[in-house]
Scaffold this motif. Structure first.
Motif, PDB file in Angstrom:
ATOM      1  N   PHE A   1       1.804 -18.030  12.311  1.00 27.85           N
ATOM      2  CA  PHE A   1       2.125 -17.574  13.667  1.00 27.85           C
ATOM      3  C   PHE A   1       3.558 -17.910  14.061  1.00 27.85           C
ATOM      4  O   PHE A   1       4.206 -17.134  14.783  1.00 27.85           O
ATOM      5  CB  PHE A   1       1.121 -18.155  14.669  1.00 27.85           C
ATOM      6  CG  PHE A   1      -0.250 -17.552  14.546  1.00 27.85           C
ATOM      7  CD1 PHE A   1      -0.476 -16.231  14.924  1.00 27.85           C
ATOM      8  CD2 PHE A   1      -1.306 -18.284  14.042  1.00 27.85           C
ATOM      9  CE1 PHE A   1      -1.740 -15.658  14.803  1.00 27.85           C
ATOM     10  CE2 PHE A   1      -2.576 -17.726  13.918  1.00 27.85           C
ATOM     11  CZ  PHE A   1      -2.785 -16.406  14.302  1.00 27.85           C
ATOM     12  N   LEU A   2       4.080 -19.023  13.593  1.00 22.42           N
ATOM     13  CA  LEU A   2       5.477 -19.348  13.888  1.00 22.42           C
ATOM     14  C   LEU A   2       6.425 -18.405  13.160  1.00 22.42           C
ATOM     15  O   LEU A   2       7.505 -18.077  13.679  1.00 22.42           O
ATOM     16  CB  LEU A   2       5.770 -20.801  13.510  1.00 22.42           C
ATOM     17  CG  LEU A   2       5.044 -21.854  14.363  1.00 22.42           C
ATOM     18  CD1 LEU A   2       5.310 -23.249  13.830  1.00 22.42           C
ATOM     19  CD2 LEU A   2       5.470 -21.757  15.827  1.00 22.42           C
ATOM     20  N   GLY A   3       6.042 -17.957  11.981  1.00 18.64           N
ATOM     21  CA  GLY A   3       6.848 -16.957  11.283  1.00 18.64           C
ATOM     22  C   GLY A   3       6.923 -15.653  12.055  1.00 18.64           C
ATOM     23  O   GLY A   3       7.987 -15.024  12.150  1.00 18.64           O
ATOM     24  N   ILE A   4       5.811 -15.227  12.632  1.00 20.52           N
ATOM     25  CA  ILE A   4       5.784 -14.002  13.436  1.00 20.52           C
ATOM     26  C   ILE A   4       6.680 -14.146  14.671  1.00 20.52           C
ATOM     27  O   ILE A   4       7.463 -13.245  15.011  1.00 20.52           O
ATOM     28  CB  ILE A   4       4.343 -13.664  13.851  1.00 20.52           C
ATOM     29  CG1 ILE A   4       3.534 -13.221  12.633  1.00 20.52           C
ATOM     30  CG2 ILE A   4       4.332 -12.560  14.915  1.00 20.52           C
ATOM     31  CD1 ILE A   4       2.088 -12.919  12.927  1.00 20.52           C
ATOM     32  N   ILE A   5       6.587 -15.301  15.354  1.00 12.67           N
ATOM     33  CA  ILE A   5       7.436 -15.530  16.525  1.00 12.67           C
ATOM     34  C   ILE A   5       8.906 -15.515  16.124  1.00 12.67           C
ATOM     35  O   ILE A   5       9.759 -14.956  16.831  1.00 12.67           O
ATOM     36  CB  ILE A   5       7.057 -16.863  17.204  1.00 12.67           C
ATOM     37  CG1 ILE A   5       5.625 -16.788  17.744  1.00 12.67           C
ATOM     38  CG2 ILE A   5       8.030 -17.170  18.347  1.00 12.67           C
ATOM     39  CD1 ILE A   5       5.105 -18.111  18.282  1.00 12.67           C
ATOM     40  N   GLY A   6       9.217 -16.125  14.973  1.00 10.44           N
ATOM     41  CA  GLY A   6      10.590 -16.102  14.484  1.00 10.44           C
ATOM     42  C   GLY A   6      11.094 -14.685  14.268  1.00 10.44           C
ATOM     43  O   GLY A   6      12.234 -14.344  14.617  1.00 10.44           O
ATOM     44  N   LEU A   7      10.242 -13.816  13.714  1.00  6.47           N
ATOM     45  CA  LEU A   7      10.619 -12.422  13.483  1.00  6.47           C
ATOM     46  C   LEU A   7      10.900 -11.704  14.805  1.00  6.47           C
ATOM     47  O   LEU A   7      11.828 -10.888  14.896  1.00  6.47           O
ATOM     48  CB  LEU A   7       9.512 -11.700  12.712  1.00  6.47           C
ATOM     49  CG  LEU A   7       9.743 -10.211  12.433  1.00  6.47           C
ATOM     50  CD1 LEU A   7      11.008  -9.997  11.604  1.00  6.47           C
ATOM     51  CD2 LEU A   7       8.536  -9.605  11.727  1.00  6.47           C
ATOM     52  N   LEU A   8      10.123 -11.991  15.836  1.00 12.08           N
ATOM     53  CA  LEU A   8      10.343 -11.360  17.143  1.00 12.08           C
ATOM     54  C   LEU A   8      11.733 -11.695  17.676  1.00 12.08           C
ATOM     55  O   LEU A   8      12.418 -10.826  18.224  1.00 12.08           O
ATOM     56  CB  LEU A   8       9.266 -11.809  18.138  1.00 12.08           C
ATOM     57  CG  LEU A   8       7.836 -11.337  17.849  1.00 12.08           C
ATOM     58  CD1 LEU A   8       6.868 -11.929  18.866  1.00 12.08           C
ATOM     59  CD2 LEU A   8       7.757  -9.814  17.865  1.00 12.08           C
ATOM     60  N   PHE A   9      12.170 -12.927  17.512  1.00 14.35           N
ATOM     61  CA  PHE A   9      13.495 -13.304  18.003  1.00 14.35           C
ATOM     62  C   PHE A   9      14.608 -12.721  17.129  1.00 14.35           C
ATOM     63  O   PHE A   9      15.699 -12.417  17.628  1.00 14.35           O
ATOM     64  CB  PHE A   9      13.612 -14.826  18.107  1.00 14.35           C
ATOM     65  CG  PHE A   9      13.001 -15.372  19.366  1.00 14.35           C
ATOM     66  CD1 PHE A   9      13.697 -15.317  20.566  1.00 14.35           C
ATOM     67  CD2 PHE A   9      11.729 -15.914  19.361  1.00 14.35           C
ATOM     68  CE1 PHE A   9      13.136 -15.797  21.739  1.00 14.35           C
ATOM     69  CE2 PHE A   9      11.155 -16.392  20.533  1.00 14.35           C
ATOM     70  CZ  PHE A   9      11.864 -16.331  21.725  1.00 14.35           C
ATOM     71  N   VAL A  10      14.337 -12.558  15.851  1.00 10.43           N
ATOM     72  CA  VAL A  10      15.321 -11.869  15.000  1.00 10.43           C
ATOM     73  C   VAL A  10      15.482 -10.423  15.463  1.00 10.43           C
ATOM     74  O   VAL A  10      16.608  -9.894  15.521  1.00 10.43           O
ATOM     75  CB  VAL A  10      14.879 -11.926  13.519  1.00 10.43           C
ATOM     76  CG1 VAL A  10      15.753 -11.007  12.658  1.00 10.43           C
ATOM     77  CG2 VAL A  10      14.966 -13.353  12.998  1.00 10.43           C
ATOM     78  N   LEU A  11      14.384  -9.776  15.791  1.00  9.50           N
ATOM     79  CA  LEU A  11      14.445  -8.401  16.300  1.00  9.50           C
ATOM     80  C   LEU A  11      15.234  -8.341  17.609  1.00  9.50           C
ATOM     81  O   LEU A  11      15.996  -7.389  17.844  1.00  9.50           O
ATOM     82  CB  LEU A  11      13.042  -7.853  16.498  1.00  9.50           C
ATOM     83  CG  LEU A  11      12.258  -7.541  15.215  1.00  9.50           C
ATOM     84  CD1 LEU A  11      10.796  -7.251  15.527  1.00  9.50           C
ATOM     85  CD2 LEU A  11      12.885  -6.355  14.478  1.00  9.50           C
ATOM     86  N   LEU A  12      15.084  -9.351  18.457  1.00 10.44           N
ATOM     87  CA  LEU A  12      15.869  -9.408  19.691  1.00 10.44           C
ATOM     88  C   LEU A  12      17.351  -9.562  19.377  1.00 10.44           C
ATOM     89  O   LEU A  12      18.210  -8.922  20.013  1.00 10.44           O
ATOM     90  CB  LEU A  12      15.402 -10.573  20.563  1.00 10.44           C
ATOM     91  CG  LEU A  12      14.091 -10.393  21.341  1.00 10.44           C
ATOM     92  CD1 LEU A  12      13.730 -11.691  22.050  1.00 10.44           C
ATOM     93  CD2 LEU A  12      14.224  -9.257  22.354  1.00 10.44           C
ATOM     94  N   ALA A  13      17.666 -10.403  18.402  1.00 10.34           N
ATOM     95  CA  ALA A  13      19.068 -10.610  18.035  1.00 10.34           C
ATOM     96  C   ALA A  13      19.699  -9.331  17.516  1.00 10.34           C
ATOM     97  O   ALA A  13      20.880  -9.048  17.773  1.00 10.34           O
ATOM     98  CB  ALA A  13      19.164 -11.707  16.972  1.00 10.34           C
ATOM     99  N   GLU A  14      18.917  -8.530  16.779  1.00  7.68           N
ATOM    100  CA  GLU A  14      19.452  -7.332  16.120  1.00  7.68           C
ATOM    101  C   GLU A  14      19.134  -6.054  16.885  1.00  7.68           C
ATOM    102  O   GLU A  14      19.294  -4.959  16.344  1.00  7.68           O
ATOM    103  CB  GLU A  14      18.875  -7.246  14.697  1.00  7.68           C
ATOM    104  CG  GLU A  14      19.172  -8.452  13.824  1.00  7.68           C
ATOM    105  CD  GLU A  14      20.640  -8.572  13.475  1.00  7.68           C
ATOM    106  OE1 GLU A  14      21.389  -7.590  13.697  1.00  7.68           O
ATOM    107  OE2 GLU A  14      21.054  -9.640  12.985  1.00  7.68           O
ATOM    108  N   LYS A  15      18.663  -6.182  18.132  1.00  6.24           N
ATOM    109  CA  LYS A  15      18.309  -5.013  18.924  1.00  6.24           C
ATOM    110  C   LYS A  15      17.319  -4.098  18.188  1.00  6.24           C
ATOM    111  O   LYS A  15      17.427  -2.869  18.219  1.00  6.24           O
ATOM    112  CB  LYS A  15      19.561  -4.220  19.313  1.00  6.24           C
ATOM    113  CG  LYS A  15      20.369  -4.863  20.424  1.00  6.24           C
ATOM    114  CD  LYS A  15      19.597  -4.781  21.742  1.00  6.24           C
ATOM    115  CE  LYS A  15      20.385  -5.396  22.888  1.00  6.24           C
ATOM    116  NZ  LYS A  15      19.667  -5.276  24.173  1.00  6.24           N
ATOM    117  N   GLY A  16      16.383  -4.740  17.484  1.00  4.35           N
ATOM    118  CA  GLY A  16      15.319  -3.999  16.827  1.00  4.35           C
ATOM    119  C   GLY A  16      15.654  -3.432  15.470  1.00  4.35           C
ATOM    120  O   GLY A  16      14.796  -2.827  14.826  1.00  4.35           O
ATOM    121  N   LYS A  17      16.877  -3.625  14.978  1.00  5.66           N
ATOM    122  CA  LYS A  17      17.275  -3.021  13.701  1.00  5.66           C
ATOM    123  C   LYS A  17      17.575  -4.112  12.682  1.00  5.66           C
ATOM    124  O   LYS A  17      18.586  -4.813  12.781  1.00  5.66           O
ATOM    125  CB  LYS A  17      18.508  -2.129  13.885  1.00  5.66           C
ATOM    126  CG  LYS A  17      18.904  -1.374  12.626  1.00  5.66           C
ATOM    127  CD  LYS A  17      20.049  -0.423  12.908  1.00  5.66           C
ATOM    128  CE  LYS A  17      20.518   0.304  11.655  1.00  5.66           C
ATOM    129  NZ  LYS A  17      19.441   1.123  11.048  1.00  5.66           N
TER     130      LYS A  17
END
Length: 403
Positions: free
Chosen positions: A376-392
């Protein structure tokens, strides 16, 4: 100095943190018994107290190093680290030990913040990721040998000897750094040590979307690692009954992480930071997702070799996440490297150690809380990466991000 010695000194400085945690894991049970700590989960606070001191103090080292240079604050931190280690040998109270561990962690915070600032002073972009990976590769030698070293020390005497060893290690590395590491702060980047300037530096860091989101992502992913560190002795000792073979299990995973860091240093220059770290995070989530399904639906406890296979493959991918996320967070902040490393380090360490403490305290005699944390922490980490990259994901280095 040459690149090899630069990497070695930086790795040794950062390894002091791993030494202060990993070498004493075999001693947690003995410390708990001698200091009359009845709740086994409370023994994990010896690790948590150090990590909290390490995290909180990072807020101060960055601004200090941006004003007074890298050498003086780093040496002062090392002095606190060494004094804290020796002072612990004289205590017979668990509460006092936790306070001294917090102080020792506060001293060691300079080795993390300022070492990263030094690397950023000298390198940038993919080169920084490459050097960071090489540092991590050397740094991972400590988790390989530290638990076994701690176990060997316990054969010679009680747990106090471990802290004497930690203090001597700090003195040795501090002397090497004092003699060989030059000042790396560019005079043009010196910042006044005033409240307004410090706050403006914090604002620069906290309003940079890329730096902020990658730091938060790192905090969640590292929270899983801290969760394992907190409960490792119980998982290996109680669930699988490894006893004196526990250091071997630590070393196995550490070797894989060290090899992962070395491979990262070679691939990151060719493939780019984002492509490598993003695919690694996705692979980490997939691996831990399968691990969780087997943990919940399979036999309890999971066969040890299967547990180690899942854990080792997860941590191999973890080795491609940590250094690259750190480089991505620091890349746009070279002009405030000390303050940036300070703020980002505080958020990553305090956040990660707090999350890790919750995972450790959730230990219920099975590895389920640990595996849930990883997934679950890996999934949360991915969400913030998506925020950093504007979804790309996977965009090339220096490619613009559409707002």
């Amino acid at each position: 100095m040459g690149k090899a010695e630069f990497v070695a000194i930086c790795a040794a400085l950062m390894a002091l943190n791993a030494l202060a945690v990993d070498i004493m894991l075999p001693a947690l049970q003995q410390i708990g018994e001698l200091l009359q700590v009845t709740n086994e989960n409370h023994r994990q606070l010896i690790v948590t107290a150090y990590l909290l001191g390490f995290g909180v103090a990072q807020l101060f080292y960055g601004p200090l190093s941006d004003r007074f240079g890298r050498r003086i604050p780093l040496l002062l931190g090392l002095v606190v680290y060494v004094i804290g280690a020796f002072a612990i040998t004289a205590t017979s109270s668990f509460t006092t030990l936790l306070i001294l561990r917090f102080i020792q962690g506060a001293g060691s915070a300079g080795t993390r913040v300022i070492t990263i600032s030094i690397v950023r002073d000298v390198y940038g972009g993919r080169q920084m990721a490459e050097v960071s990976s090489l540092i991590m590769m050397v740094f991972m030698i400590v988790p390989i040998i530290a638990p076994g070293t701690g176990q060997a020390i316990l054969f010679l005497g009680e747990w106090h000897l471990i802290f004497i060893f930690i203090g001597l290690g700090g003195m040795l590395v501090g002397g090497w750094m004092f003699l060989r590491m030059p000042e790396t702060l560019d005079p043009q980047n010196v910042r006044p040590f005033t409240p307004s300037v410090i706050l403006s530096g914090f604002k620069i860091v906290l309003t940079n979307r890329t730096a902020l989101c990658y730091t938060i992502a790192s905090a969640f992913v590292f929270g899983a690692l801290f969760g394992f560190i907190n409960s490792a002795q119980q998982v290996y000792g109680e669930i699988y009954g490894l006893g004196k073979w526990t250091p071997v299990a630590f070393a196995t995973v550490a070797v894989l992480m060290s090899g992962s860091a070395f491979i990262n240093s070679k691939l990151v220059v060719k493939l780019g930071i984002r492509k490598l770290s993003h695919w690694s995070l996705i692979g980490f989530i997939c691996t831990t997702g399968i691990w969780l399904l087997v943990q919940v639906m399979g036999p309890s406890p999971m066969p040890f070799l299967l547990f180690m296979a899942f854990f080792s493959f997860s941590m191999f991918q973890f080795g491609w996440i940590g250094a690259n996320f750190n480089a991505l967070a620091m890349e746009p902040l070279g002009h405030v490297a000390g303050t940036a490393s300070s703020v980002l380090g505080f958020m990553g360490t305090v956040g990660g150690s707090t999350i890790g403490a919750f995972i450790g305290q959730a230990y219920d005699g099975t590895a389920t809380p640990l595996v849930c944390g990883y997934f679950f922490l890996g999934i949360i980490g991915l969400l913030f990466v998506l925020l950093a990259e504007k979804g790309k994901l996977f965009r090339p280095q220096n490619a613009p991000v559409k707002e």
